[in-house]
Design a protein around this motif. Structure first.
Motif, PDB file in Angstrom:
ATOM      1  N   ASP A   1       6.689   1.690  18.170  1.00 39.68           N
ATOM      2  CA  ASP A   1       6.742   3.012  17.549  1.00 39.68           C
ATOM      3  C   ASP A   1       8.097   3.686  17.783  1.00 39.68           C
ATOM      4  O   ASP A   1       8.673   4.276  16.861  1.00 39.68           O
ATOM      5  CB  ASP A   1       5.626   3.909  18.087  1.00 39.68           C
ATOM      6  CG  ASP A   1       4.251   3.556  17.556  1.00 39.68           C
ATOM      7  OD1 ASP A   1       4.123   2.573  16.785  1.00 39.68           O
ATOM      8  OD2 ASP A   1       3.289   4.259  17.929  1.00 39.68           O
ATOM      9  N   ALA A   2       8.611   3.586  18.999  1.00 35.23           N
ATOM     10  CA  ALA A   2       9.904   4.195  19.319  1.00 35.23           C
ATOM     11  C   ALA A   2      11.020   3.558  18.498  1.00 35.23           C
ATOM     12  O   ALA A   2      11.899   4.254  17.971  1.00 35.23           O
ATOM     13  CB  ALA A   2      10.198   4.059  20.811  1.00 35.23           C
ATOM     14  N   LEU A   3      10.967   2.241  18.367  1.00 34.22           N
ATOM     15  CA  LEU A   3      12.001   1.545  17.590  1.00 34.22           C
ATOM     16  C   LEU A   3      11.892   1.840  16.100  1.00 34.22           C
ATOM     17  O   LEU A   3      12.915   1.964  15.415  1.00 34.22           O
ATOM     18  CB  LEU A   3      11.934   0.042  17.851  1.00 34.22           C
ATOM     19  CG  LEU A   3      12.354  -0.385  19.257  1.00 34.22           C
ATOM     20  CD1 LEU A   3      12.087  -1.864  19.468  1.00 34.22           C
ATOM     21  CD2 LEU A   3      13.818  -0.049  19.511  1.00 34.22           C
ATOM     22  N   VAL A   4      10.685   1.976  15.585  1.00 27.65           N
ATOM     23  CA  VAL A   4      10.523   2.334  14.170  1.00 27.65           C
ATOM     24  C   VAL A   4      11.059   3.745  13.929  1.00 27.65           C
ATOM     25  O   VAL A   4      11.766   3.989  12.949  1.00 27.65           O
ATOM     26  CB  VAL A   4       9.059   2.192  13.702  1.00 27.65           C
ATOM     27  CG1 VAL A   4       8.861   2.803  12.310  1.00 27.65           C
ATOM     28  CG2 VAL A   4       8.642   0.725  13.697  1.00 27.65           C
ATOM     29  N   SER A   5      10.773   4.676  14.829  1.00 23.41           N
ATOM     30  CA  SER A   5      11.294   6.036  14.693  1.00 23.41           C
ATOM     31  C   SER A   5      12.824   6.020  14.676  1.00 23.41           C
ATOM     32  O   SER A   5      13.458   6.654  13.832  1.00 23.41           O
ATOM     33  CB  SER A   5      10.794   6.923  15.837  1.00 23.41           C
ATOM     34  OG  SER A   5      11.425   8.193  15.797  1.00 23.41           O
TER      35      SER A   5
END
Length: 163
Positions: free
Chosen positions: A103-107
């Motif tokens: 999720d952090a990398l997609v954001s």
């Protein structure tokens, strides 16, 4: 993997729902801090050649090209756009990720387009301090100016990645 609720919430928090003209009914495009026209949850708008639609001179063009006028349309566009960024992360990261890391990398990728350096650090299993430092010190400027919003976003992405 698919972006989870924490990742979607993070993107929505920092992109905010774009409504550039509160005097008009429905959501309107607005310019981001570097002058790029966006709509919905930060979806960039492009000209006929695929370039970013930029500058106040293009306000009428941005408004005429807008495809998002309701929250539901913005949410659906975000879900659709996330597929692109999820695919980038899945293709670039070769190690197993937790949901929060994904999720952090997609954001981060949604906001920046992705970083080969960050993906390399993760794939090489760099130390937490190296990855955290990179997360929190890169992609925090716009046109050479450090933006508090980007500093806060990178910190939030780092915190989510390491939670």
């Amino acid at each position: 993997m698919k972006t989870g609720t924490k990742g979607i919430a993070l993107i929505k928090e920092f992109e905010s729902l774009h409504d550039g003209d509160l005097k008009k009914v429905g959501l309107q495009p607005k310019m981001d801090p570097v002058g790029i026209w966006t709509e919905g949850w930060g979806r960039v708008m492009r000209d006929n050649k695929g370039n970013f639609l930029k500058g106040i001179a293009n306000k009428a063009l941005a408004e005429s090209r807008a495809t998002i006028s309701t929250v539901l349309e913005a949410d659906n566009a975000l879900k659709d756009d996330l597929k692109t960024y999820e695919a980038i992360v899945a293709r670039k990261v070769k190690v197993n990720l937790s949901q929060n890391q994904f999720d952090a990398l997609v954001s981060h990728t949604y906001n920046t387009g992705g970083s080969s350096t960050l993906f390399d650090l993760i794939n090489k299993k760099s130390t937490k301090s190296v990855i955290k430092n990179w997360f929190e010190t890169k992609y925090i400027t716009a046109q050479g100016v450090k933006l508090k919003g980007l500093v806060r976003r990178r910190k939030a992405e780092s915190d989510l990645y390491f939670s």
